[in-house]
Scaffold this motif. Sequence first.
Motif, PDB file in Angstrom:
ATOM      1  N   ASP A   1      35.921  17.263  -4.002  1.00  0.00           N
ATOM      2  CA  ASP A   1      37.066  16.332  -3.320  1.00  0.00           C
ATOM      3  C   ASP A   1      36.429  14.994  -2.664  1.00  0.00           C
ATOM      4  O   ASP A   1      36.577  13.637  -3.002  1.00  0.00           O
TER       5      ASP A   1
ATOM      6  N   GLY B   1      40.943  19.678  -8.687  1.00  0.00           N
ATOM      7  CA  GLY B   1      40.391  20.981  -8.536  1.00  0.00           C
ATOM      8  C   GLY B   1      41.603  21.852  -8.832  1.00  0.00           C
ATOM      9  O   GLY B   1      42.895  21.618  -8.710  1.00  0.00           O
ATOM     10  N   THR B   2      41.247  23.236  -9.045  1.00  0.00           N
ATOM     11  CA  THR B   2      42.168  24.079  -9.074  1.00  0.00           C
ATOM     12  C   THR B   2      41.448  25.369  -8.294  1.00  0.00           C
ATOM     13  O   THR B   2      40.509  25.122  -7.461  1.00  0.00           O
ATOM     14  N   LYS B   3      42.389  26.505  -8.218  1.00  0.00           N
ATOM     15  CA  LYS B   3      41.865  27.581  -7.269  1.00  0.00           C
ATOM     16  C   LYS B   3      40.265  27.957  -7.681  1.00  0.00           C
ATOM     17  O   LYS B   3      39.595  28.377  -6.882  1.00  0.00           O
ATOM     18  N   TYR B   4      39.846  27.764  -9.023  1.00  0.00           N
ATOM     19  CA  TYR B   4      38.605  28.095  -9.419  1.00  0.00           C
ATOM     20  C   TYR B   4      37.598  27.077  -9.805  1.00  0.00           C
ATOM     21  O   TYR B   4      36.571  27.288 -10.057  1.00  0.00           O
ATOM     22  N   THR B   5      38.018  25.762  -9.698  1.00  0.00           N
ATOM     23  CA  THR B   5      37.150  24.728 -10.072  1.00  0.00           C
ATOM     24  C   THR B   5      37.306  23.707  -9.039  1.00  0.00           C
ATOM     25  O   THR B   5      38.439  23.544  -8.443  1.00  0.00           O
ATOM     26  N   SER B   6      36.327  23.064  -8.920  1.00  0.00           N
ATOM     27  CA  SER B   6      36.274  21.794  -7.702  1.00  0.00           C
ATOM     28  C   SER B   6      36.740  20.615  -8.707  1.00  0.00           C
ATOM     29  O   SER B   6      36.858  20.538  -9.933  1.00  0.00           O
ATOM     30  N   SER B   7      37.209  19.467  -8.031  1.00  0.00           N
ATOM     31  CA  SER B   7      37.632  18.198  -8.777  1.00  0.00           C
ATOM     32  C   SER B   7      36.427  17.603  -9.325  1.00  0.00           C
ATOM     33  O   SER B   7      35.171  17.714  -8.964  1.00  0.00           O
TER      34      SER B   7
END
Length: 70
Positions: A47, A23-29
């Motif tokens: 996650d 994931g990133t700040k804007y998306t989930s893993s």
Amino acid sequence: MARKLPADLYPTEESPGLRVRGGTKYTSSQGDYRCGGCGAEDHANGDADVKALVEDYSANHGTAHRKGDR
């Protein structure tokens, strides 16, 4: 705009396996798998769900089939 991954990174019947994207700040893993031994497939977001997907794949698919366990 969300960046799309190339189609060749996703597990397919011709190229089974496990794909996990952090994931990133804007998306989930995200995670996907396609088992080459039995054809099972699954997808997960977040996650905790991706962790469970990896554990399922590791225990019941992928190398478990190559060892002759399943």
